[in-house]
Enzyme design. Structure first.
Site, mmCIF file in Angstrom:
data_model
loop_
_atom_site.group_PDB
_atom_site.id
_atom_site.type_symbol
_atom_site.label_atom_id
_atom_site.label_comp_id
_atom_site.label_asym_id
_atom_site.label_seq_id
_atom_site.Cartn_x
_atom_site.Cartn_y
_atom_site.Cartn_z
ATOM 1 N N THR D 76 0.870 -1.169 0.000
ATOM 2 C CA THR D 76 0.000 0.000 0.000
ATOM 3 C C THR D 76 0.909 1.221 0.000
ATOM 4 O OG1 THR D 76 -1.672 -1.219 1.224
ATOM 5 C CG2 THR D 76 -1.897 1.158 1.183
ATOM 6 N N LYS D 152 -7.337 0.739 -3.428
ATOM 7 C CA LYS D 152 -6.974 0.203 -2.109
ATOM 8 C C LYS D 152 -7.037 1.294 -1.034
ATOM 9 C CE LYS D 152 -4.811 -1.994 1.282
ATOM 10 N NZ LYS D 152 -5.510 -2.915 2.169
ATOM 11 N N LYS D 220 -0.985 7.128 7.774
ATOM 12 C CA LYS D 220 -0.157 7.245 6.558
ATOM 13 C C LYS D 220 -1.001 6.949 5.324
ATOM 14 C CE LYS D 220 1.536 3.908 4.729
ATOM 15 N NZ LYS D 220 2.057 2.589 4.340
#
Lengths: 272, 272, 272, 272
Positions: D76, D152, D220
């Site tokens: 990711t 995602k 994040k």
């Protein structure tokens, strides 16, 4: 800024990517440099004022400057880049200061900028005459250059929050049938601030072009501030709101308009 | 305000729930009324200044006033109540104006308030001498009394947004190691506004008591503004943010502190 | 709900402002009342399900009900009104419960609602058979009727936050060139929730009419929740965001569309 | 994931900075590589799964892989890095796909991940057997690898918005005296989603350690999503809210706790 440094008796080599801009200063005694490296040759101090991080990085100033010289960065750039510059200059035995400025082009011409400097205290003191030549007052943010940039970004945030507040108030009062100039007159009487008078009038009149400061640049500064909040672990929900509202303006074709056109986002959301 | 009306030569009957406050004006020529009804007896004009909707509603002023008399409401109350008052007075053949004011207690004493009036134009004009007696400038928001309240609430929103902006900036700069007074000095030089100077100093010094204007009252005004946004279908995300931040302050025991103590919410969120 | 109570063997008098709706139940054994008072005559229990505070207040149920009878309020109304009703019924020696429900019309028809009840524990227990007749599961929120409404409003808030999240994600993925149905399929595989499947499809297809639940009603519920946050001094910034986004949708003519049309606000802000 | 690839009959060289983790796969037939370069030697396909942008960049995979080989990135990471990787691999005649996954460690062990792939359609099809070996379903986000990362990040945003919604609702209901488990039971009955059941329980129980997914990583991901919104000019105010709330949690020492501990921020703001 360059003109005022010349007037104060300093010797200047000037470089601008648009050569004509540099040449305009030739008659006042500046040497026109052909490259950043050329401008740095033999210089005691290099003062840079550029649009964004990329433009500053492309100068490779630590490599261009001589040992013992000092770089004063006046650009509104990221605190991360300022720290990298500080490290780069230190590694080559060069001095480095950040000296950001507040003020519109007219203030710059009249040597009435507000200078926010930061860096090693002795280095700041040694360069005060330069700050005095371009501005009417100098503030010292701290011993680390990036602190000047954090303060500058917070200052721009203070202005941006006025723009958003005006935008929301004008939208609601617009739907309430209240003349925006009556509200503006009352706010001018109350706040008695030239910043409010200037931006309030632009928004009330809906005259967002030509841009004094483009929305895309204002939005960039808020993003740089949000990076500071990340570094400092200090949430700023109002800054986040400003980021999104300005981004909405950009998505609607306002990127090159004045940043006060963020008020249009409120107007549209209200169906105006 | 009462004192300045007396000085301008008007005859006054005064009523305050705290009788001593009314009696303080007796020496200057006011008649001390024993009830709102008593104060209204024979009056041409009734001017009310109260804390909130409930206090105004409890006066039942349409019933207390005589036919042909005029009620001037100066309280910062909901636009919905102002519309009900307008209907109530109209039904009894009475006049009704809203005349909200901006300014701190000292401004009121010195007859330097800013008056924002709204209502039927001829009625506004007829009462201008009263507004001139208490303020330094009068703004006319529109022909409907509630418009003055919408403008007043937007004005308080403009101030509140400065408080939040200062709070967030001070929190981030605090974590960045920048002296808050340096930032404040720079903002004072830049905005040149007494509002910024006053509130900026309170926040930088962290002196939120005694309150000039209590957080719970400021939060109430933002809620009243959010009701206006509902009536006008005009979203104000910054007002919503202010509502929540002030509510967070109240949840942490700051309800009676100055509303600028909303800055503490930002400080806490940053872990300061 | 009425039909399922009849099926469970209860005797019912039914009243609806649209008489045809009540008459539809006559064949199944209900008595059609000509007024709320008529419906309450001789009743042991009155169950009300209305659109908003005003509709409930206009019933004047404490006055209509007999001493010793119990009012069960199933409407999604303000906690403040529920407290006033509780006081009104208590003053007349009547019982009062709040029994809000989750579920769409089909769930109501199939007696598969989720019932959230609150009030005096013995009163709740005594009426469990009624809840079992209309729902598949009953949850007890607490001993005070308004607690059921607080929980119900929080439940609607949970749904509304899914609508906003979908709206923002679809807008960004739309600009990123990702097919919304691919995202929806992935979210269905991941969340495996009928709520996500239902609303995700409406938004991905952009079919907001006819409304399952109108935007203006959803927005009203979020406002009622914000009143709860005020009573409890518990800020909910996401609820505030939802309020403003739904209000923006209403300002753009979506008041009667399904509340999932709040997604259009995100699409518009992205310039889609 | 590696184990399931081995079980599906693929030959694997494995590298992990913590050598023991790689060695655990030796018994099942994997070759333990001593470096990323060693793992790439002779490989047809390289699949990477790392914590963040920096970890991926430090691999210098375009340089390590042979011409004609394909890199499948499952991390990711930022869409900007994915675009740089795509360009780097293309320049060396290598294939590149992004294949992000949804699912917790147990889902990975059981080959039940959801795979979101993106890249040149023929390349995606050719590698479907690999996706089938590690997951239960594969979704194709589009022809550009970064689109899988955008999807995602939006998926993680959907989860994070549930965490914030739960946090705010639990805080308000906590102050309203409603048992959080009653609310959770109702939401489980209503949403019927394992995601709600799992995170709702963690929050209701206040058990944020050990972390399933650390707050700092969740924050994040929201920041990476905000970068996507910048690239796409698509404002996401809910994502901005999540960023700030998670940052507030980090400022209060929760960086290593589960990301559902963002609920504590709401609890604190309510004075709980």
């Amino acid at each position: 800024m360059a003109r005022n440094l010349l007037r104060a008796g300093h010797q200047l080599a000037v470089f601008n990517r648009t050569r004509e801009k540099a040449e305009a200063l030739e008659a006042e005694g500046a040497r026109v440099a052909v490259s950043p490296e050329d401008a740095c040759r033999g210089a005691e101090t290099a003062l840079t004022m550029l649009a964004d991080d990329r433009a500053v990085e492309e100068l490779h100033l630590p490599a261009a400057l001589e040992t013992g010289a000092t770089h004063i960065s006046s650009s509104t750039i990221s605190t991360a880049l300022v720290r990298r510059l500080a490290a780069g200059h230190a590694a080559r035995g060069q001095g480095f200061l950040s000296a950001t400025v507040f003020g519109r082009p007219e203030a710059a011409e009249q040597a009435k900028l507000l200078v926010v400097a930061a860096g090693a205290p002795d280095l700041v003191e040694r360069h005060r005459p330069l700050f005095d030549a371009i501005g009417r007052q100098t503030f010292v943010a701290g011993p680390e250059p990036w602190q000047a940039n954090a303060l500058k970004l917070c200052g721009n945030f203070m202005i941006a929050s006025v723009l958003e507040a005006f935008g929301e108030a004008f939208a609601t009062l617009g739907k309430a049938g209240v003349d925006p100039h009556v509200f503006l007159d009352a706010m001018n009487a109350f706040f008695a601030s030239p910043i409010y008078a200037n931006y309030g009038k632009i928004i009330a009149d809906g005259r967002f072009e030509p841009a004094g400061f483009a929305l895309k640049l204002g939005q960039k500064d808020i993003r740089l501030l949000l990076e500071v909040t990340q570094e400092c672990a200090s949430p700023m929900p109002l800054a986040s709101l400003l980021r999104d509202r300005m981004l909405a303006g950009m998505a609607q074709g306002q990127a090159e308009m004045d940043w006060s056109s963020v008020a249009r986002v409120s107007a549209r959301a209200a169906g105006l």
